[in-house]
Design a protein around this motif. Structure first.
Motif, mmCIF file in Angstrom:
data_model
loop_
_atom_site.group_PDB
_atom_site.id
_atom_site.type_symbol
_atom_site.label_atom_id
_atom_site.label_comp_id
_atom_site.label_asym_id
_atom_site.label_seq_id
_atom_site.Cartn_x
_atom_site.Cartn_y
_atom_site.Cartn_z
ATOM 1 N N MET A 845 0.833 -1.250 -0.047
ATOM 2 C CA MET A 845 -0.163 -0.067 0.093
ATOM 3 C C MET A 845 0.903 1.269 0.069
ATOM 4 S SD MET A 845 -3.117 -1.474 0.165
ATOM 5 C CE MET A 845 -4.334 -0.661 0.914
ATOM 6 N N ASN A 846 0.795 2.152 0.934
ATOM 7 C CA ASN A 846 1.715 3.207 0.834
ATOM 8 C C ASN A 846 2.918 2.918 2.070
ATOM 9 O OD1 ASN A 846 -0.055 3.319 3.106
ATOM 10 N ND2 ASN A 846 -0.239 5.603 3.319
ATOM 11 N N GLN A 847 2.920 1.871 2.481
ATOM 12 C CA GLN A 847 4.066 1.440 3.477
ATOM 13 C C GLN A 847 5.235 1.069 2.926
ATOM 14 O OE1 GLN A 847 1.960 -1.229 6.129
ATOM 15 N NE2 GLN A 847 1.975 0.512 7.568
ATOM 16 N N GLU A 848 6.271 1.494 3.547
ATOM 17 C CA GLU A 848 7.674 0.975 2.930
ATOM 18 C C GLU A 848 7.976 -0.299 3.726
ATOM 19 O OE1 GLU A 848 9.268 2.059 0.581
ATOM 20 O OE2 GLU A 848 8.317 3.799 -0.113
ATOM 21 N N VAL A 849 8.323 -1.159 3.328
ATOM 22 C CA VAL A 849 8.775 -2.444 4.384
ATOM 23 C C VAL A 849 10.044 -2.766 3.892
ATOM 24 C CG1 VAL A 849 8.400 -4.739 4.929
ATOM 25 C CG2 VAL A 849 6.580 -3.377 4.173
ATOM 26 N N LEU A 850 11.261 -2.648 4.888
ATOM 27 C CA LEU A 850 12.600 -2.758 4.757
ATOM 28 C C LEU A 850 13.088 -4.296 5.468
ATOM 29 C CD1 LEU A 850 14.087 0.799 5.522
ATOM 30 C CD2 LEU A 850 13.439 -0.202 3.349
ATOM 31 N N TYR A 851 13.886 -4.706 4.742
ATOM 32 C CA TYR A 851 14.715 -5.914 5.502
ATOM 33 C C TYR A 851 16.047 -5.671 5.649
ATOM 34 C CZ TYR A 851 9.924 -8.060 4.426
ATOM 35 O OH TYR A 851 8.662 -8.373 4.660
ATOM 36 N N LEU A 852 16.411 -5.932 6.862
ATOM 37 C CA LEU A 852 17.677 -5.725 7.106
ATOM 38 C C LEU A 852 18.500 -6.839 8.083
ATOM 39 C CD1 LEU A 852 16.116 -2.420 8.416
ATOM 40 C CD2 LEU A 852 18.309 -2.401 6.988
ATOM 41 N N SER A 853 19.837 -6.494 8.204
ATOM 42 C CA SER A 853 20.273 -7.773 9.195
ATOM 43 C C SER A 853 21.275 -7.273 10.041
ATOM 44 C CB SER A 853 20.791 -8.947 8.241
ATOM 45 O OG SER A 853 21.950 -8.360 7.540
ATOM 46 N N ALA A 854 21.514 -7.624 11.198
ATOM 47 C CA ALA A 854 22.743 -7.122 11.795
ATOM 48 C C ALA A 854 23.328 -8.293 12.757
ATOM 49 C CB ALA A 854 22.174 -6.139 13.157
ATOM 50 N N LYS A 855 24.430 -8.209 13.123
ATOM 51 C CA LYS A 855 24.931 -9.401 14.097
ATOM 52 C C LYS A 855 25.403 -8.589 15.145
ATOM 53 C CE LYS A 855 28.713 -12.500 13.385
ATOM 54 N NZ LYS A 855 29.920 -12.779 12.318
ATOM 55 N N ALA A 856 24.576 -9.373 16.445
ATOM 56 C CA ALA A 856 25.227 -8.814 17.887
ATOM 57 C C ALA A 856 26.543 -9.760 18.192
ATOM 58 C CB ALA A 856 23.933 -8.840 18.716
ATOM 59 N N PRO A 857 26.853 -9.252 19.389
ATOM 60 C CA PRO A 857 28.029 -9.988 19.981
ATOM 61 C C PRO A 857 27.628 -11.356 20.072
ATOM 62 C CG PRO A 857 27.043 -8.928 21.484
ATOM 63 C CD PRO A 857 26.529 -8.352 20.115
#
Lengths: 899, 438
Positions: A845-857
């Motif tokens: 719709m009018n929403q942006e969906v982002l997929y991201l990743s991060a690596k914690a300790p």
């Protein structure tokens, strides 16, 4: 005289505010008054009636004192939200402050001081000046307090206008209540100022002691509290002061009694004559006992204070132990405190009586109280050698009742008794083993396992007993696992037969390969290596003789005790913590504790409540001794810096000498850092600090500013246990700081060094010391984002796979309400700079969906889904991770990064 | 810092705000929410009256169906704060004429706000004497004698009295008949072991006065206490009379009593407030005459039956009698049927408090009375915890008897007009916590 005001609470729903507005402007007096009452009623229940400000203030010009007071009450509550309109009230205030009726003059000054609007403050000065010199003592006593109010708003103004001198003159006023209020105001101002303002000379002392006889009960409290800061010149002066104060012990007001006790105890330190001291102790006992017939809440305050007093002067209540016997209907908090004092007063003379009481309590209903009673018996055993046997026989009787929690508690204390009197009471082990199956609490289990391991050679079926625990090894809590590991090793060393050999294989395997707990793993590896290289050395280490323990639990450090005794009757004496530990005094009027800070503050508040504090203080001395007995026995803990905070200290001791000296200068860097230790708290030393990540490493970026009068050197730093186990990787490098100088440093940090158990928290407690000042403690926040690794980027396929492989229960979402995404690209770039990597995006719709990743300790991946509308506040952040308990920390980090 | 409060809240049991008054700026306005969330809605309620949440400390007391909560952020004087609440409640009661509960608060909220403004300033307690406050804080604001209109009668010196050295009595009182009523009320606290040995026993007594005296009288009270008598005979340099003297462990006095004088001369001298007040409290642990002895035998016959036998002996003078004697004998929760035999009074089983309640309206001295009861229990399959046997509790009142033996020797009244006074003295002993373990 009963009123009927409740009608003002029932209001018509529709158009309430406009209706009130009409009524407020009514031409009829009575209607206006009723309307104001309705407004106050609405204000009380929390409705916002600030929009009626002008209309209410219009009612202020009235002859009717009751109405006037109501309008003033409204003003106090809403002036701050309508500073511009508040000025409308000034004229009336100024006029009222010259009214012929002293009650109205006082009312005007009292109320004006409560309106914390800068513009009004200016107008306050002239009326205040007049009222301080008013003929009527009622006005003067009100004006004295007003000076303290004004100082809180604008300290400079108070000093410039000479109010302090006027206040000091009032100490010699002929009216005792004026004197008392002036003293209260001056004492408060002094407390918030770094300059000497109110110093009690022997001259003022005499004056105030005379006024003491004539003031109201509260005035006596003000004066006694202020005088408790006075240091007598010699023993004779101290005796004189005490003589003047002792009659106060007979006062019916508990606050007067406690303040008098405080004063006497402080002066007693100077008195050298043992006769006088003995006599004073005799005089103080009855009033203290009498406090125990007051309301339960007051009893509680008295008991917490008596706990302190008997630590310093045990003789005072040595013969009064009976008054601390618990009544059946005492509230639980009173019972718990009485128990604590009974333990302190227990002696060879009264122990039989005390044991009978404890035994009685151990059959009561409240589980916590019963446990404490059982533990109390054990503590008496440890404290009184000659009574130990009787205590143990009582414990055995209690075990025979077979009430589950009584048995478990008894086993925990018996383990400590074994430590205290080695090779004396082991004959009872057989009885203990009978209850083995009923143990379900970690501490009790751990204690029993310790006993089995320690006395493996005397228990025929020790291997069978331990084996029964081994089956559930992976499910046991860490405390039990550690004990099982050590106990099995002990068993093996004492009986190196086939059975134990197999057991040790299983345990070592479990504790090294199958576990995530680094403590357990490390300990297992050490044992393993010891056993495989040199079994004899292993014996020397593991089976070495243990130091005998003593019952020093719940004994406060002498310097802390001194400080607390100087604070008798205050919160500090109830919490058993120095005032700095719980009062955040930010006196620059800008920063006020607001709701934002609430969550992390409440955590520390919760765990450190007095009732819990008692237990947690008791735990380390006994249980930790045992837990680490095997690994730690040879090396005594390094001495920690003398510190006023007991709980932090307890943790600090556990570290191995990470306080390290400083000698190298550091390189300056970075944007402004948040202040963690304001100069007002740090006696002129200001510290700004923040965790940062640079080139893949975590640093603690710090700025030291010396605003004190002396050069400071020898800086050292220490971190308390924290969720991510952050600790300094090297010495703190700060050169000597001349007055006015500042220095910055980047302190390299390591993580997972000293991990605190419990749920994840962002709290980072830091202690900094130098050679000139006491140790400073401050709290900082752990920002998880500094842990995000540079290699956190994930391939798309891998992301999808991981997402699917994790169960839905590992998915957690939170709305970050304050976050606005203005541009997707900018956001992605910003996140990437902090090692949160972009994988894909889509529009819904009018929403942006982002997929991201991060690596914690420790390589824990975080898979992130951000959903939001560009330009509109509020972003939904959903994450999936194998470690969902870290989610709150993660959300906090995301919020910080996106803002 | 003797600050007692930064803010004070009155809440009902649901947590609705009835009254809120902010005295200082160092606590936020929404502190009630914190209290509700972290204390009222958790098991913490009632476990500890002083709690730290966030940067603030909460001190709370429950009085009938109201919580009074004090919030502070500094190192406040807790003793002062709690005492302030106790005194304030007494003040409100004296204004409302009796009860202090949710309804009374709602019905008098304007008055309460007015009083709260007067009795505490910036967190410092001020004068809380009802006597004086009633001079100028009245509900009929219109008829207040302090209306600034010059036509009204001249402003009396109320403000001088509020702040004066005798801040508890107003001037110009006049009575036709000058009377003083003196009540000595003693509570006996006893904790006796099941074997009949006294574990703890003390008497807390108070002397209540009702004064209807004109002018500014000086009063002096003499008791048969040891120290006072010794001092007196020492001053008059003649040997003290024989007879029973009482050793008071501790005495505390109403603020009207001159403490310095008590300390030096051991006499209780004072200018009393008008009307009713508590002159002094005392405690005695030595030589207490227990009015009743209780001899219980409780036998558990198997798992479903119990035999309770309680013998009560009155040991005070034969001419005296006790009133409203109640003996409460706890029984297990699973009590099903009871059967009583009593030599006097009435006994029944009260399931709400799990007790056998034995009431005797009038109990003469030097007599004894017994109750025997058979109790049948429902047998429960899982009886994990054995019954804990709470103590037997007893209530009673014995008029004209003091457990301590304390007597009033004299009460002297001096007033410059030299009127005659009629003095009335009564004694009564009540049960405080009178517990016998069984």
């Amino acid at each position: 005289m009963s009123g009927h005001d409740s009608k003002y609470f029932s209001t018509t729903k529709k158009g309430e505010i406009p209706e009130l507005k009409d009524e407020l402007n009514s031409q009829y007096k009575d209607k206006r008054k009723d309307a104001v009452k309705k407004v106050i009623a609405a204000m009380t229940v929390g409705k916002d009636v600030s929009s009626l400000f002008t209309d209410v203030v219009n009612c202020m010009q009235t002859e009717n004192l009751e109405l006037k007071k109501l309008v003033y009450l409204y003003l106090i509550n809403y002036a701050k939200s309508q500073p511009d309109l508040a000025i409308l009230a000034v004229n009336t205030f100024v006029k009222d402050s010259q009214d012929p009726n002293p009650l109205i003059r006082a009312l005007a000054v009292r109320t004006m001081g409560c309106i914390r609007v800068d513009k009004i403050t200016e107008y306050l000065c002239d009326p205040l000046q007049r009222c301080l010199k008013d003929d009527d003592p009622y006005v003067r006593k009100t004006a004295s307090i007003c000076v303290a109010k004004l100082y809180d708003i604008n300290a400079e103004l108070v000093e410039d206008r000479g109010f302090l001198d006027a206040l000091k003159d009032l100490i010699s006023d002929n009216n005792p209540m004026v004197v008392a209020n002036a003293v209260a105001a001056l004492a408060e101002i002094q407390e918030n100022s770094s300059r000497p303002i109110f110093e009690i000379t022997s001259n003022t002392l005499t004056k105030l002691l005379t006024a003491l006889n004539e003031c109201t009960e509260w005035g006596q409290v003000f004066i006694l509290d202020a005088l408790s800061k006075y240091k007598a010149a010699d023993a004779r002066e101290a005796e004189n002061i005490v003589e003047r104060v002792t009659p106060r012990l007979q006062h019916a007001n508990c606050a007067v009694v406690l303040s008098a006790v405080k004063m006497i105890l402080l002066q007693m330190e100077l008195i050298t004559s043992t006769d006088v001291v003995r006599n004073l102790c005799k005089k103080m006992a009855p009033p203290l006992v009498t406090l125990l017939s007051a309301e339960p809440e007051i009893q509680y305050v008295a008991l917490r204070n008596i706990n302190l007093i008997v630590q310093r002067r045990p003789t005072i209540l040595a013969h009064e132990i009976k008054v601390f016997f618990c009544k059946y209907n005492d509230p639980i908090y009173v019972k718990m405190e009485k128990l604590e004092i009974m333990i302190k007063l227990a002696s060879d003379r009264n122990i039989d009586q005390v044991l009978l009481e404890f035994k009685e309590y151990a059959t009561e209903v409240d589980v916590d109280f019963v446990r404490k009673a059982v533990r109390a018996i054990g503590r008496c055993a440890i404290k009184l050698e000659r009574a130990a046997e009787r205590c143990i026989s009582v414990l055995l009787e209690l075990i025979k009742i077979k009430v589950n929690y009584v048995v478990q508690e008894a086993i925990i204390v018996i383990k400590d008794i074994f430590r205290r009197y080695p090779n004396t009471y082991e004959s009872i082990i057989a009885t203990l083993c009978e209850s083995l199956d009923t143990l379900d609490e970690p501490e009790a289990k751990a204690s029993m396992i310790w006993i089995i391991g320690e006395y493996a050679e005397r228990i025929d079926n020790a291997d069978e007993l331990l084996e029964s625990f081994l089956e559930s090894f992976p499910e046991e809590p860490a405390l039990v696992q550690l004990q099982l590991l050590t106990a099995t090793v002990k068993l093996f060393l004492k009986k190196p037969t086939e059975g134990p050999q197999q057991m040790i294989q299983v345990v070592l395997n479990n504790a090294t390969v199958e576990t995530d707990n680094p403590d357990l793993r490390d300990r297992a590896y050490i044992y393993w290596r010891l056993l495989s290289t040199d079994p004899e050395a292993a014996k020397d280490v593991v089976l070495a003789e243990k130091p005998v323990i003593s019952d020093d639990s719940n004994q406060l450090d002498p310097s802390l005790l001194d400080e607390l005794l100087a604070n008798i009757a205050t919160l500090a004496s109830v919490y058993h913590k120095p005032p700095d530990a719980f009062v955040t005094r930010v006196k620059t009027a800008v920063q006020r504790p607001d709701d934002e800070e609430y969550p992390d503050g409440s955590e520390s508040g919760y765990s450190d409540t007095p009732a819990n504090a008692v237990d947690s203080a008791a735990a380390p001395s006994s249980s930790s001794n045992v837990t680490h007995a095997a690994t730690r026995q040879a090396a005594p803990a390094p001495p920690a810096p003398s510190a006023p905070v007991p709980d932090l200290l307890g943790d600090l001791i556990g570290l191995d000498g990470a306080i390290v000296p400083v000698d190298q200068p550091a390189t300056p860097s970075g944007p402004p850092l948040p202040i963690v230790l304001p100069a007002s708290t740090g006696q002129g030393l200001q510290i700004c600090a923040q965790l940062t990540r640079r080139d893949g490493q975590i640093f603690y970026s710090m700025l030291f500013e010396n605003n004190s009068q002396i050069p400071l050197d020898g800086f050292m730093i220490q971190f308390n246990k924290n969720t991510l186990g952050l600790a300094a990787a090297g010495p703190l490098q700060v050169p000597q700081l001349q007055p006015g100088a500042s220095a910055t440093t980047l302190l390299p940090m390591v993580s997972f060094q000293n991990i605190s158990p419990g749920p994840p928290s962002t709290l980072l407690q830091v202690a900094v010391k130098n050679n000139q000042q006491p140790v400073w403690y401050f709290n900082d926040k752990i920002s998880l984002q500094v842990f995000f690794a540079e290699d956190g980027r994930m391939e798309r396929a891998h992301f999808l796979e991981t997402w699917k492989s994790l169960p839905d229960s590992n998915e957690i979402a939170k709305d970050l309400q304050s976050v606005v995404i203005n541009s997707v690209d900018v956001t992605i770039d910003r996140l990437a700079a902090s090692n949160v990597f972009f994988i894909a995006k889509r529009r819904n719709m009018n929403q942006e969906v982002l997929y991201l990743s991060a690596k914690a300790p420790r390589g824990i991946p975080f898979l992130i889904e951000l959903t939001g509308v560009v330009g509109i506040a509020g972003v939904k952040c959903a994450i999936k991770t194998p470690n969902p308990e870290m989610a709150p920390l993660f959300f906090e980090a995301m919020e910080a990064l996106l803002n | 810092m003797p600050v007692a409060a930064s803010a004070i809240y009155f809440l009902n049991l649901r947590g609705d705000v009835l009254i809120n008054r902010l005295y200082r700026d160092d606590v936020g306005g929404n502190m009630v929410d914190a209290f509700r969330m972290h204390i009222m809605q958790t098991k913490e309620l009632g476990t500890c009256p002083v709690r730290q949440i966030g940067g603030c400390s909460f001190l709370y007391m429950r009085i009938s169906n109201v919580y009074i909560v004090i919030v502070v952020s500094s190192n406040a004087n807790v003793a002062c704060a709690f005492k302030f609440v106790v005194e304030a409640v007494a003040l409100f009661k004296s204004y409302f004429g009796g009860a202090f509960d949710e309804d009374a608060i709602r019905n008098n909220f304007v008055l309460i706000y007015e009083l709260l403004d007067e009795i505490m300033d910036f967190g410092y307690p001020q004068n809380l004497s009802p006597e004086i406050l009633k001079l100028y804080i009245t509900q009929e604001g219109v008829r207040s004698p302090f209306s600034s209109k010059p036509v009204d009668k001249p402003v009396p010196n109320a403000t001088l009295q509020v702040t004066g050295a005798v801040g508890w009595r107003r001037e110009g009182l006049a009575y036709k008949k000058n009377e003083v009523f003196l009540d000595i009320v003693e509570s006996v606290n006893l904790l006796m072991s099941s074997k009949g040995s006294v574990l703890r026993c003390d008497v807390t007594g108070k002397i209540l006065m009702k004064c209807f005296l004109s002018g500014m009288p000086d009063l002096k009270l003499g008791l048969n206490d040891k120290i006072g008598l010794e001092k007196e005979s020492q001053l008059k340099s003649r040997p003290s009379k024989s007879g029973k003297t009482i050793e008071l462990d501790d005495v505390t006095f109403h603020q009207c009593v001159n403490l310095t004088r008590f300390n030096s001369e051991k006499t209780v001298s004072f200018v009393p407030p008008d009307g009713e007040f508590e002159l002094m409290k005392y405690r005695i642990t030595e030589g207490v005459n227990l009015p009743f002895r209780v001899l219980p035998t409780i036998k558990e016959l198997g798992r479903t039956r119990m035999e309770v036998n309680v013998k009560v002996k009155s040991v005070f003078g034969a001419k005296m009698f006790a009133l409203g004697v109640v003996v409460k004998v706890p029984v297990p929760k699973q009590t099903a049927k009871t059967n009583f035999q009593v030599t006097s009074g009435r006994a029944k089983y009260n399931a709400a408090i799990d007790c056998l309640v034995w009431k005797i309206r009038k109990f003469p001295g030097q007599t004894e009375s017994t109750m025997s009861a058979e109790v049948e229990l429902i047998s429960t399959m899982v009886e994990k915890k054995s019954w804990t046997r709470p103590p037997i509790q007893m209530e009673f009142q014995v008029p004209m008897f003091t457990a301590s033996g304390l007597r009033v020797r004299f009460l002297k009244v001096w007033e410059k007009s030299g009127y005659n006074t009629v003095e009335w003295v009564r004694y009564i002993t009540k049960a405080g916590s009178y517990e016998i373990r069984c």
